[in-house]
Enzyme design. Structure first.
Site, PDB file in Angstrom:
ATOM      1  N   PRO A 553       0.801  -1.086   0.096  1.00  0.00           N
ATOM      2  CG  PRO A 553       0.381  -0.722   2.263  1.00  0.00           C
ATOM      3  CD  PRO A 553       0.984  -1.674   1.354  1.00  0.00           C
ATOM      4  CG  ASP A 554       5.132   0.711  -0.006  1.00  0.00           C
ATOM      5  OD1 ASP A 554       4.352  -0.156  -0.178  1.00  0.00           O
ATOM      6  OD2 ASP A 554       6.245   1.047   0.389  1.00  0.00           O
TER       7      ASP A 554
END
Length: 772
Positions: A553-554
């Site tokens: 989910p960066d």
């Protein structure tokens, strides 16, 4: 949440005409203090009854609309409630719309200060504006599907509804950017936001910065089939399940080597190199044997002790019951019906140390227009309408890898002066390349429009220089392990003493508090510990995990953090004070599973839910003519099913199994592109699976001007980068200043911002306090 918390969007009014998963755009805004008024048709919006439900209450609706108000207005014709709607808009700052039959251009002329976000699957205009979409369609057209799966097997649809989940924060970011621009110039904007665009930007952009384990290899250079990336973040079986490792830096490898008892087989110093470890045919088997009789909890503890990022691969229930999530109180119970309640995420950001969470239940429709609202930040029409929205904003970027790069790049693209503060002794992992070159394409993508200052923050002189910079800085960005900034003597209290208006952002894997807050964390570890990795696998293969290549989910966590920065900049106009933002990537991810978590909780409690558990068949990825070519086809309703049957010549009264077989035969004789065009023309959501290398030449992206071709002095060939974050009447395309080499601007910044003479700079360079 503390009652003393001054929510950053307090006083901002939002009118919300979005439905379905897009309604979560307004949920973020209401959690951050805005008054969000949902306008629904008489009898209530359709999404109140969609998906899994209990006692007539849709879990998806609750998850997307907690804390809002709702009114019913008839906007369906000339005799509708248009006067009431105009009265409502007269006191509104932001309009979100995705479904109503509005003449948005006329609305914008009548309300020139209004920020209007128009959300649609493929944009409001153009050749694709009438195409039909589902999550799988977006996965196929974004390039994500082509990277999901195991070599030799069909591509695997990722779990959940990630394209929508990630597009929502991108929409929040561009909306607040346009609202800040309205405050700066007095002029509103109309944003044409396509969900596909948002998903490509925020889920796992194929032309954005990649994780350190790719060692600078852009996604566009991946092999044609599903890449075998399991060795990068290996998942190892153990006595009671699986654990995942991230062994990236030489220091982490040496910890692993010591943990295994320093086996002679791997003693060669060449194993410090990432590529040598990745190529080793015996390393993973040796680790597997070493772990075989040990339990997950013991391996986690030993990994942390040796400096090796290690986490158990948990299922969703285990993730929610973990000590960290319990200690963080990331979920709270929401009443759904008399005697029936379920857990929902209690916000995704912490402002000033307090969780900005749920501010009320999902709304029941009302027929009364809202009353007056509190004072809001005043417009300042003195701002230069031709300038960039964040021109003059000063940012010190201490971030690393993907989240760090994206947070500051999003600000730099909009005109902020971003200084990346770094040091060769603790080099950003995303600077490493497989061939030893000084610049990779992915680093160039993630760090454009920034300057680099080489500075040793562990020295007293370096710390003092940083504080002098911070005294005249608006935003400080970090994504270290919590406590790192404090250990350097640069915690928020110190920075606030130097500059009361400073905004400090802390993004971390597991959150700033709790027993796991200090653990080493990367995106793959977050996915494993949050229960997503267990879902991202082939259903017939216990060990068929397929999330190794994604960077989620960066990118989406970075957008949530930057949207929080923009919200605090709104508050600072009102109060003059700065503040803090804290993001847990784990909680970002769990928030994307809100409905599933609520459903699991209700099912375990013995409740029976209504609505389909799985989509109608067919719903999935099917082979098309050609070598490893695939087409996504999804059926949402009886209407889709009938349309599909007409196209492929199938009796629509036959069983679904027969329909799947007929569709498979029909697709086998057609290319994926031809099948996509034919089915979309019939109104059936379908999409050819695009590889990342194919995105820039796909007509949709050309028409939307999504990509640009650029270059870098240290990169031998031109490459593609994403262009503007949204189609807008006012927001300019990003600048094209190349990403900096380490310390490239040290002398310039030292003279310009710190007022140092050449002799003083030379002395500090010789001492290693500065690097150039």
């Amino acid at each position: 949440m503390s009652g003393d918390l001054d929510l950053p969007l307090d006083g901002v009014r939002v009118v919300d005409l979005t439905i379905g998963p897009l309604a979560a755009i307004g949920r973020h805004l209401v959690e951050w203090g805005a008054e969000v008024i949902r306008v629904e048709k008489p009898g209530g919006a359709d999404d109140r009854r969609s998906g899994r439900s209990i006692e007539g209450v849709s879990l998806d609706f609750v998850a997307a609309n907690l804390g809002k108000k709702a009114i019913e207005l008839d906007l369906g014709g000339d005799a509708g409630d248009w006067d009431a709607f105009e009265e409502l808009l007269a006191g509104t700052d932001i309009l979100l719309e995705s479904s109503a039959p509005l003449d948005v251009d006329a609305l914008h002329r009548r309300h020139p200060g209004l920020v209007i976000l128009s959300v649609s699957p493929f944009g409001r205009s153009g050749s694709y504006s009438n195409w039909q979409a589902t999550g799988p369609v977006f996965h196929a057209l974004s390039g994500e599907l082509s990277r999901s799966g195991i070599p030799g097997r069909p591509p695997l649809l990722p779990p959940g509804n990630l394209p929508y989940d990630c597009a929502v924060p991108q929409a929040v970011y561009v909306t607040l950017l346009a609202y800040l621009e309205r405050l700066r110039t007095g002029v509103g904007d109309h944003l044409d936001f396509a969900v596909l665009d948002g998903a490509v930007h925020a889920l796992d952009p194929g032309y954005g910065i990649a994780g350190s384990a790719t060692a600078g290899v852009p996604a566009s250079k991946l092999p044609r089939g599903r890449p075998d990336a399991r060795h990068q973040y290996p998942i190892i079986p153990c006595a009671d399940g699986f654990v995942r490792l991230c062994i990236l830096s030489p220091r982490q490898w040496r910890g692993m080597f010591a943990w295994m008892g320093s086996p002679e087989e791997f003693a060669d110093p060449s194993f410090d190199r990432l590529d040598i470890r990745f190529k080793s045919p015996t390393l993973i088997p040796a680790i597997t044997r070493f772990f075989a009789d040990q339990k997950r909890a013991d391996l986690e503890e030993a990994g942390q002790r040796h400096g090796v990022p290690t986490t158990a691969v948990l299922d969703l229930r285990e993730a929610l019951e973990s000590e960290q999530i319990q200690a963080r109180r990331a979920f709270t119970t929401v009443d759904l019906a008399p005697g029936i309640a379920a857990p929902f995420p209690d916000g995704v950001l912490e402002f000033d140390g307090y969780r900005a969470g749920i501010r009320g239940p999902a709304p029941l429709p009302d027929h009364r227009l809202p009353g007056s609202r509190p004072p809001v930040p005043a417009d300042d029409p003195s701002g230069d309408p031709s300038g960039r929205p964040l021109a003059g904003l000063r940012v010190l970027d201490l971030g690393v890898i993907v989240v760090g790069a994206e947070q500051s790049r999003l600000l730099a693209d909009q005109g902020a002066d971003v200084i990346k503060v770094e040091n060769d002794a603790f080099r950003d992992g995303s600077r490493q390349t497989r061939d030893g070159s000084v610049m990779s394409v992915t680093f160039a993508a993630g760090h454009r429009n920034k300057r680099s200052l080489g500075l040793d923050l562990r020295s007293e002189a370096g710390r003092e220089l940083f504080l002098r910079l911070a005294a005249e800085t608006d935003v400080v960005l970090t994504n270290f392990r919590p406590g790192t900034l404090e250990s350097l003597g640069l915690g928020y209290d110190v920075l606030k003493a130097a500059n009361p208006g400073v905004i400090v952002v802390d993004s971390s894997a597991f959150g700033s508090t709790g027993p796991a807050s200090r653990r080493l964390g990367y995106g793959p570890l977050v996915r494993a510990s949050a229960g997503l990795t267990r879902q991202w696998r082939y259903p017939d293969d216990e060990a068929g995990y397929s999330d190794a290549i994604t960077v989620y989910p960066d990118h989406v966590a970075a957008r949530i953090g930057v949207a929080g920065v923009l919200a605090l900049l709104v508050r600072r106009r009102r109060t003059g004070a700065g503040g803090t933002i804290s993001i847990s990537q784990t909680e970002v991810m769990l928030g994307h599973m809100a409905s599933k978590i609520a459903e699991d909780s209700l099912t375990r409690a013995g409740h029976v839910l209504d609505g389909p558990e799985t989509p109608d068949a067919p719903w999935g990825v099917f082979p098309a003519a050609g070598d490893d070519e695939w087409c996504v086809v999804t059926v949402r309703s009886d209407g889709d099913r009938r349309a599909l049957c007409r196209v492929i010549g199938h009796d629509d009264s036959a069983a679904d199994q027969g329909l799947v077989a007929a569709l498979t035969e029909w697709l086998a004789a057609r290319t994926a592109a031809d099948a996509m065009e034919t089915l979309q023309n019939a109104g059936v959501p379908a999409a050819a699976m695009l590889r990342v290398s194919e995105l820039p030449s796909f007509p949709y992206y050309i028409e939307r001007n999504f990509f640009r071709t650029t270059g870098h002095p240290a990169v031998r060939q031109p490459f593609h980068l994403e262009n503007a974050p949204v189609r807008s009447e006012r927001l300019p395309d990003p600048d094209e200043r190349p990403a900096p080499l380490l310390g490239e601007h040290t002398r310039q910044i030292a003279a310009e911002r710190l007022g140092l003479t050449d002799a003083e700079i030379d002395t500090l360079l010789t001492a290693g306090v500065l690097q150039a």
